[in-house]
Motif scaffolding. Structure first.
Motif, PDB file in Angstrom:
ATOM      1  N   ILE A 199     -18.494 -17.124  -6.161  1.00  0.00           N
ATOM      2  CA  ILE A 199     -18.916 -16.796  -4.801  1.00  0.00           C
ATOM      3  C   ILE A 199     -19.817 -17.891  -4.232  1.00  0.00           C
ATOM      4  N   THR A 200     -20.698 -18.420  -5.041  1.00  0.00           N
ATOM      5  CA  THR A 200     -21.582 -19.499  -4.599  1.00  0.00           C
ATOM      6  C   THR A 200     -20.769 -20.723  -4.197  1.00  0.00           C
ATOM      7  N   GLN A 201     -19.783 -21.089  -5.016  1.00  0.00           N
ATOM      8  CA  GLN A 201     -18.942 -22.240  -4.700  1.00  0.00           C
ATOM      9  C   GLN A 201     -18.126 -22.005  -3.434  1.00  0.00           C
ATOM     10  N   LEU A 202     -17.565 -20.809  -3.298  1.00  0.00           N
ATOM     11  CA  LEU A 202     -16.811 -20.484  -2.079  1.00  0.00           C
ATOM     12  C   LEU A 202     -17.714 -20.559  -0.853  1.00  0.00           C
ATOM     13  N   GLY A 203     -18.920 -20.029  -0.965  1.00  0.00           N
ATOM     14  CA  GLY A 203     -19.870 -20.067   0.147  1.00  0.00           C
ATOM     15  C   GLY A 203     -20.191 -21.491   0.560  1.00  0.00           C
ATOM     16  N   GLN A 204     -20.386 -22.363  -0.423  1.00  0.00           N
ATOM     17  CA  GLN A 204     -20.680 -23.764  -0.115  1.00  0.00           C
ATOM     18  C   GLN A 204     -19.492 -24.421   0.570  1.00  0.00           C
ATOM     19  N   ARG A 205     -18.282 -24.093   0.103  1.00  0.00           N
ATOM     20  CA  ARG A 205     -17.079 -24.671   0.717  1.00  0.00           C
ATOM     21  C   ARG A 205     -16.937 -24.202   2.163  1.00  0.00           C
ATOM     22  N   ILE A 206     -17.177 -22.921   2.402  1.00  0.00           N
ATOM     23  CA  ILE A 206     -17.073 -22.391   3.766  1.00  0.00           C
ATOM     24  C   ILE A 206     -18.114 -23.029   4.673  1.00  0.00           C
ATOM     25  N   GLU A 207     -19.335 -23.174   4.173  1.00  0.00           N
ATOM     26  CA  GLU A 207     -20.393 -23.829   4.960  1.00  0.00           C
ATOM     27  C   GLU A 207     -19.973 -25.248   5.338  1.00  0.00           C
ATOM     28  N   THR A 208     -19.397 -25.976   4.397  1.00  0.00           N
ATOM     29  CA  THR A 208     -18.933 -27.338   4.655  1.00  0.00           C
ATOM     30  C   THR A 208     -17.810 -27.335   5.686  1.00  0.00           C
TER      31      THR A 208
ATOM     32  N   SER B 285     -10.433 -19.023   3.391  1.00  0.00           N
ATOM     33  CA  SER B 285     -11.602 -19.111   2.507  1.00  0.00           C
ATOM     34  C   SER B 285     -12.513 -17.895   2.680  1.00  0.00           C
ATOM     35  N   ILE B 286     -12.702 -17.463   3.922  1.00  0.00           N
ATOM     36  CA  ILE B 286     -13.553 -16.297   4.184  1.00  0.00           C
ATOM     37  C   ILE B 286     -12.923 -15.042   3.589  1.00  0.00           C
ATOM     38  N   LEU B 287     -11.601 -14.916   3.703  1.00  0.00           N
ATOM     39  CA  LEU B 287     -10.914 -13.777   3.113  1.00  0.00           C
ATOM     40  C   LEU B 287     -11.090 -13.770   1.599  1.00  0.00           C
ATOM     41  N   GLN B 288     -10.954 -14.924   0.963  1.00  0.00           N
ATOM     42  CA  GLN B 288     -11.152 -15.023  -0.483  1.00  0.00           C
ATOM     43  C   GLN B 288     -12.595 -14.687  -0.840  1.00  0.00           C
ATOM     44  N   TYR B 289     -13.529 -15.156  -0.052  1.00  0.00           N
ATOM     45  CA  TYR B 289     -14.953 -14.874  -0.261  1.00  0.00           C
ATOM     46  C   TYR B 289     -15.194 -13.362  -0.193  1.00  0.00           C
ATOM     47  N   GLN B 290     -14.594 -12.718   0.802  1.00  0.00           N
ATOM     48  CA  GLN B 290     -14.748 -11.273   0.972  1.00  0.00           C
ATOM     49  C   GLN B 290     -14.188 -10.514  -0.236  1.00  0.00           C
TER      50      GLN B 290
ATOM     51  N   MET C  99     -21.374 -12.082   8.119  1.00  0.00           N
ATOM     52  CA  MET C  99     -21.361 -10.650   7.770  1.00  0.00           C
ATOM     53  C   MET C  99     -21.054 -10.457   6.278  1.00  0.00           C
ATOM     54  N   VAL C 100     -20.079 -11.206   5.762  1.00  0.00           N
ATOM     55  CA  VAL C 100     -19.734 -11.087   4.338  1.00  0.00           C
ATOM     56  C   VAL C 100     -20.856 -11.662   3.483  1.00  0.00           C
ATOM     57  N   GLU C 101     -21.456 -12.736   3.950  1.00  0.00           N
ATOM     58  CA  GLU C 101     -22.588 -13.338   3.232  1.00  0.00           C
ATOM     59  C   GLU C 101     -23.736 -12.333   3.134  1.00  0.00           C
ATOM     60  N   GLN C 102     -23.989 -11.586   4.193  1.00  0.00           N
ATOM     61  CA  GLN C 102     -25.044 -10.574   4.177  1.00  0.00           C
ATOM     62  C   GLN C 102     -24.710  -9.452   3.190  1.00  0.00           C
ATOM     63  N   LYS C 103     -23.439  -9.077   3.136  1.00  0.00           N
ATOM     64  CA  LYS C 103     -23.019  -8.050   2.174  1.00  0.00           C
ATOM     65  C   LYS C 103     -23.283  -8.536   0.750  1.00  0.00           C
ATOM     66  N   TYR C 104     -22.976  -9.804   0.480  1.00  0.00           N
ATOM     67  CA  TYR C 104     -23.239 -10.394  -0.834  1.00  0.00           C
ATOM     68  C   TYR C 104     -24.741 -10.335  -1.155  1.00  0.00           C
ATOM     69  N   LYS C 105     -25.565 -10.698  -0.196  1.00  0.00           N
ATOM     70  CA  LYS C 105     -27.015 -10.655  -0.415  1.00  0.00           C
ATOM     71  C   LYS C 105     -27.489  -9.225  -0.669  1.00  0.00           C
ATOM     72  N   ASN C 106     -26.899  -8.265   0.031  1.00  0.00           N
ATOM     73  CA  ASN C 106     -27.266  -6.858  -0.175  1.00  0.00           C
ATOM     74  C   ASN C 106     -26.860  -6.372  -1.568  1.00  0.00           C
ATOM     75  N   VAL C 107     -25.700  -6.805  -2.049  1.00  0.00           N
ATOM     76  CA  VAL C 107     -25.265  -6.434  -3.406  1.00  0.00           C
ATOM     77  C   VAL C 107     -26.252  -6.998  -4.422  1.00  0.00           C
TER      78      VAL C 107
END
Length: 177
Positions: free
Chosen positions: A115-124, A77-82, A157-165
């Protein structure tokens, strides 16, 4: 040569990507396989004699196997998110430029939703794995805890990159107006 990162899917043992649309749907790339057949144990690292089942160490408990399996899913999931964040970043570079089109704006919005849905899934998934850690014995939890910390760090780290974008797009939008 430019490397293109794209979302891919496997159908009938054939890997397809968005680049394959309009080309008969077949990719020239062989299907990618990961797992024990390539010398990786399900314990998150290089092949080990214990993972080979040579009898030197007892097999891991089903609790540990479940945790390792869930960490494999979290890692995927993290790889897909990235990959999706990288795609969004490339799209964002065309926003507020002459290359911007209504199609690009729609794709950009949809990519944010994905990306939002993937992030929620990873958090879960991370939360569930954390709860499983609490139910394990100290010995079982030790190895899993390291994996959990690393995956959590990778995701952040990937979440921070998303926020920076997203921040960069807002800044450029302000300059364009």
């Amino acid at each position: 040569p430019r490397q293109i990162i794209s979302n891919t899917t496997t159908l009938n043992n054939t890997t397809m990507s968005f680049q394959d649309v309009g080309r008969g749907g077949r990719s020239t790339r062989p299907p990618q396989r990961r797992g024990p057949q390539q010398g990786y144990s399900t314990q998150g690292g290089a092949f080990s004699s214990a993972a080979a089942g040579n009898g030197r160490s007892p097999p891991p408990s089903s609790n540990t196997n479940t945790a390792n399996s869930s960490y494999d899913h979290i890692s995927d999931s993290i790889l897909q998110y990235q990959k999706n964040v990288a795609l969004l970043e490339r799209m964002s570079l065309k926003l507020h430029t002459p290359e911007e089109t209504p199609v690009l704006q729609t794709q950009y919005t949809l990519q944010i939703d994905v990306i939002t849905q993937l992030g929620q899934r990873i958090e879960t998934q991370l939360s569930a794995a954390d709860k499983r850690l609490a139910t394990m014995s100290r010995g079982e939890a030790a190895g899993c805890r390291t994996t959990h910390v690393k995956l959590n760090r990778d995701y952040r780290m990937v979440e921070q990159k998303y926020k920076n974008v997203m921040l960069d797009v807002r800044k450029r939008k302000g300059l364009a107006e």
